[in-house]
Design a protein around this motif. Structure first.
Motif, short mmCIF file in Angstrom:
data_model
loop_
_atom_site.label_atom_id
_atom_site.label_comp_id
_atom_site.label_asym_id
_atom_site.label_seq_id
_atom_site.Cartn_x
_atom_site.Cartn_y
_atom_site.Cartn_z
N MET A 270 0.61 -1.20 -0.04
CA MET A 270 0.00 0.03 0.06
C MET A 270 0.96 1.27 0.02
N VAL A 273 1.78 1.81 -3.44
CA VAL A 273 0.93 2.55 -4.20
C VAL A 273 0.50 3.89 -3.79
N ARG A 347 -2.89 -0.25 -9.93
CA ARG A 347 -4.21 -1.01 -10.01
C ARG A 347 -4.23 -2.54 -9.53
N VAL A 350 -4.17 -2.55 -5.74
CA VAL A 350 -5.42 -2.36 -5.06
C VAL A 350 -6.39 -3.51 -5.33
N HIS A 353 -6.14 -6.29 -3.39
CA HIS A 353 -6.80 -6.31 -1.73
C HIS A 353 -8.26 -6.17 -2.03
N ILE A 357 -9.44 1.45 -8.13
CA ILE A 357 -8.77 2.69 -8.27
C ILE A 357 -9.43 3.24 -9.44
N PHE A 372 -8.55 5.62 -4.45
CA PHE A 372 -8.61 4.19 -4.38
C PHE A 372 -9.44 3.69 -3.16
N LEU A 374 -10.02 0.70 -0.06
CA LEU A 374 -9.43 -0.19 0.58
C LEU A 374 -10.40 -1.10 1.68
#
Ligand code: ADP
Length: 379
Positions: A270, A273, A347, A350, A353, A357, A372, A374
């Motif tokens: 993360m 990202v 992308r 994300v 998870h 995004i 994005f 989560l």
């Protein structure tokens, strides 16, 4: 012969019909031999009793005659029935062969051609797709698989083309500069060496990005997920980029409510990202601009927004910027070392998870907001 039959489904179907017919005939014959005479005798004896001796002396001779002619008629009928059954079995197995064996053979040939690299190969799907039987469904799945293979092949070829293109520019700059140095056309100044170093550095970054991309695309990594406060991750990324923001004179603000629930993520991934999105915001925002990182809860997710007032993303480019090597302004992005891979990796991470995004921007020069989502940690 046996080996030949073993390799041909049509023959197997034909022989299985024959087996069923022969078994039927055999049982009919056995019944005729053992069951019918007794039943016949009993039946005739009953008839004789009913007639009460109206035909004295006719008894045994008539019985034998009747039985013989019945058996002949029965055998004749059985022979005709057997011939008709053999003919029906032959026709039916030919029909089934053409309905079953032919499509299977077509698929076999098509798969061979695909294996040889002819990815356009497809098989014909017969009949109504809505009421497809197992064979038609197999043909549909086969075609779907061929389509996927063709797409993968096209992607692979495009990737090779893209990578070659990306490598060519810095390599030709390095080569040209070295030639200039060797021929004495270029001055041996720090600036020349810096230019060469810059290109070599770009190559190294590109190779590293590609390696990461191939790892995330192949899902060749594990997610070490645990509950993390998104504020912690944001502050970590902001801390690492703070100096670059200061140097470029771009403001950076963080607005995260303290009561936000923890998210269930791999913190290293993360952070990667965040580094990418917050780094991009800096890269595509001119000096004097502002970047704000905020977060809020939306149901089972926490949304992280990175808003800038930079160059923005025109509407027609928005669906593509998460695709590898896609850059809105190729020359600008390339000059700053961008390879167009960062957002693609973001992308993948994300989505791994369970989040999404996306970008929102009113257009060129209007700034952009990358968001994005989560998942909130269940704990
Ligand atoms: P790059 O390494 O080129 O930045 P990315 O995958 O990170 O690659 O981004 C892809 C493209 O998306 C960029 O080349 C740029 O055109 C566009 N982009 C990304 N972030 C922003 C932003 N904050 N503002 C405007 N355009 C952006």
């Amino acid at each position: 012969m046996i080996a030949y039959i073993r390799r041909h489904l049509g023959w197997k179907i034909f022989l299985s019909y024959m087996f069923v017919i022969l078994t039927g005939i055999l049982f009919l014959r056995l019944s005729a031999e053992y069951v019918i005479p007794t039943a016949f005798e009993q039946h005739l004896a009953a008839m004789e009793r009913m007639m009460g001796g109206m035909m004295p002396g006719a008894g045994n001779g008539l019985e034998t005659d009747l039985f013989t002619s019945f058996r002949d008629a029965f055998n004749q009928a059985l022979t005709r029935a057997a011939l008709a059954a053999f003919a029906a079995a032959s026709l039916l197995s030919l029909f089934i062969s053409s309905r079953v064996v032919k499509p299977v053979q077509e698929m076999m040939q098509a798969s061979r051609r695909i294996a040889e690299g002819h990815f356009r190969e497809r098989v014909q799907v017969s009949g109504d797709i809505e009421q497809a039987d197992e064979l038609s469904q197999l043909a549909i799945s086969f075609n779907r698989m061929a389509e996927q293979l063709a797409q993968n092949e096209a992607l692979r070829q495009r990737l090779i083309g893209d990578v070659t293109h990306e490598l060519r520019t810095p390599l030709s700059t390095i080569k040209g500069s070295m030639e200039g140095l060797m021929d004495g056309v270029l001055p041996e100044t720090a600036e020349t060496y810096q230019k060469i170093y810059h290109e070599a550095d770009r190559l190294a970054r590109l190779v590293e990005d590609l390696q990461q991309l191939s790892r995330v695309e192949a899902e060749a990594y594990t997610l070490d997920r645990k509950p993390v406060q998104i504020a912690t991750l944001v502050h970590r990324a902001v801390g690492r980029l703070g100096q670059q923001y200061e140097e470029k004179e771009v403001g950076l603000r963080v607005k995260i409510p303290s009561d936000l629930p923890a998210v269930d993520v791999d913190d290293d991934r993360m952070e990667q990202v965040l580094m990418n999105v917050v780094g991009n915001a800096l890269q595509y925002t001119p000096a004097g601009g502002e970047v704000e990182v905020s977060a809020h809860r939306e149901g089972r997710f926490v949304h992280v927004d990175v808003r800038d007032d930079g160059i923005g993303v025109p509407l027609e480019h928005q669906p593509h910027i998460f695709t590898r090597f896609y850059r809105v302004d190729k020359s600008r992005s390339r000059a700053s070392g961008g390879s167009g891979i960062g957002l693609t990796i973001a992308r993948y991470l994300v989505e791994a998870h369970g989040g999404e995004i996306w970008v929102e921007s009113a257009g060129r020069g209007q700034g952009s907001t990358f968001t994005f989502s989560l998942p909130v940690s269940p704990e």
